[in-house]
Design an enzyme around this catalytic site. Structure first.
Site, mmCIF file in Angstrom:
data_model
loop_
_atom_site.group_PDB
_atom_site.id
_atom_site.type_symbol
_atom_site.label_atom_id
_atom_site.label_comp_id
_atom_site.label_asym_id
_atom_site.label_seq_id
_atom_site.Cartn_x
_atom_site.Cartn_y
_atom_site.Cartn_z
ATOM 1 N N ASP A 228 6.109 -30.613 12.172
ATOM 2 C CA ASP A 228 5.820 -31.347 13.399
ATOM 3 C C ASP A 228 4.376 -31.122 13.847
ATOM 4 O OD1 ASP A 228 8.452 -32.282 13.531
ATOM 5 O OD2 ASP A 228 9.114 -30.508 14.619
ATOM 6 N N LYS B 248 12.110 -32.019 17.424
ATOM 7 C CA LYS B 248 10.969 -32.601 16.726
ATOM 8 C C LYS B 248 10.060 -33.386 17.664
ATOM 9 C CE LYS B 248 11.139 -34.055 12.543
ATOM 10 N NZ LYS B 248 10.398 -32.944 11.941
ATOM 11 N N LYS C 289 4.336 -34.266 3.331
ATOM 12 C CA LYS C 289 4.091 -32.849 3.607
ATOM 13 C C LYS C 289 4.709 -32.033 2.485
ATOM 14 C CE LYS C 289 5.910 -34.275 7.263
ATOM 15 N NZ LYS C 289 6.497 -34.689 8.562
#
Length: 375
Positions: free
Chosen positions: A322, A105, A288
């Site tokens: 990401d 990440k 998200k």
């Protein structure tokens, strides 16, 4: 509809290595303009920031006036296996293909910043092995400054992950922490904390120890540098001490539900879960939502929603979150409105899912701007 006007930086050459500086006190009219963060530390008188030097940049021809994006986090080798479906208990399935690509990440977010042509530093750890070389080379080729990457000796491996990629583009991932989770110094070196204090914005995730994230977030807060904390990674409660120094918490809807213990089936559910995060002291929650887009919940304000930007074909969702978080951070430190930041991030994520692999799928700035011209 007209897209966001984010001007691409001047063309850069990558044939030689020279010294780069990122001063933050220039009076250049193109200087990055910060958006105000409603936190107590913004009222403190700030000391002038010392210019940062990068000795390992592959973008030598331009001296950037912008304070850099600093990503502190994980670096992995992602071992991809393509399968039609997940195996059942006790079942063995053949994979269509298998390959190893750079990921993690933290490295994903740093690579995204670099590919978007924003000066980006990565602070992390790798092992003294082929996986470590794979990750650092991928970051270096993306223009990321690696002066703050530590190679751990003594047999500690680079972090790695097994990514089971299904035919519909969805994935399941198993992570081995390796150097990401071990051998960090009890107190971070001063030169690492200095680069954090001189950043324009800092990105953190949950694939490194909480103690490291807390030190970084404290250093950022002491210098008035905003912190975006991606909730992806460890499946455990986030320490309140860390949340105290976070400006924007960014989970996906699954992570939000797990962290709050609340349902996230509807937008109303998500709004209530975000409100619980506000009670923890986090003023902004960036959620998200995958194919449903994203939403930014700012305490005391109406939510800002952004629909997903259609992808022609979804090949691999690995790294999409990401990409979204890092692209949002880049647009934010460049002075764009929150709505513009969400749209820029949505475009970057849309391009990401159309390419296999995490770091290989990160889009460049030109591609993002071209997509925005149609939305």
């Amino acid at each position: 509809m007209k897209g966001i006007h984010l001007s691409p930086p001047p063309t850069q050459t990558t044939n030689t290595i020279q010294l780069q500086t990122f001063p933050t006190t220039t009076t250049n009219p193109n200087q990055v303009q910060f958006l105000p963060f409603q936190t107590k530390h913004n009222n403190k008188k700030k000391k002038p920031k010392t210019p940062i030097l990068c000795l390992s940049s592959t973008n030598p021809s331009k001296i950037h006036p912008q304070p850099p994006l600093v990503v502190v986090g994980s670096a992995n080798a992602d071992i991809y296996v393509e399968i039609d479906r997940l195996p059942k208990e006790g079942e063995t399935l053949p994979a269509k293909t298998g390959q190893t690509l750079a990921g993690g990440k933290g490295a994903n977010q740093a690579a995204c910043g670099g590919k978007l042509s924003y000066p980006t530093y990565f602070v992390g750890q790798v092992g003294q092995d082929s996986y470590g070389k794979l990750v650092t080379e991928a970051l270096r080729s993306g223009g990321v400054c690696l002066d703050h990457v530590t190679t751990i000796s003594g047999g500690t491996p680079t972090g790695h992950a097994v990514v089971m990629l299904q035919s519909d583009g969805q994935n399941s991932i198993i992570v081995v922490g390796g150097a990401n989770m071990s051998c960090w110094p009890e107190i971070l070196p001063q030169h690492d904390l200095d680069v954090v204090r001189n950043a324009g914005i800092v990105l953190l995730q949950r694939e490194i120890p909480d103690a490291v994230n807390i030190q970084v977030a404290k250093a950022a807060r002491s210098a008035g540098v905003p912190v975006i904390f991606d909730a992806g990674g460890m499946d455990s409660p986030i320490p309140q001490e860390l949340l105290n120094y976070v400006d924007i918490l960014s989970p996906n809807e699954t992570e939000l539900g797990r962290l709050t213990g609340m349902a996230t089936e509807s937008f109303e559910d998500i709004a209530q879960a975000a409100a619980k995060c506000h009670k923890w002291g986090v003023k902004q929650v960036l959620v998200k939502l995958g194919e449903k887009g994203s939403a930014l919940f700012i305490e005391g304000e109406e939510p800002i929603q952004q629909p997903a930007i259609f992808a022609k074909k979804v090949l691999d969702t690995t790294g999409a979150g990401d990409t979204f978080t890092a692209a949002f951070a880049v647009a934010l430190v460049e002075g764009k409105s929150k709505k513009e930041c969400l749209k820029f991030a949505a475009a970057a994520a849309s391009l990401c899912v159309q390419v296999k692999g995490a770091i290989p799928s990160m889009p460049d700035r030109k591609s993002v701007l071209e997509l925005l011209n149609y939305h």
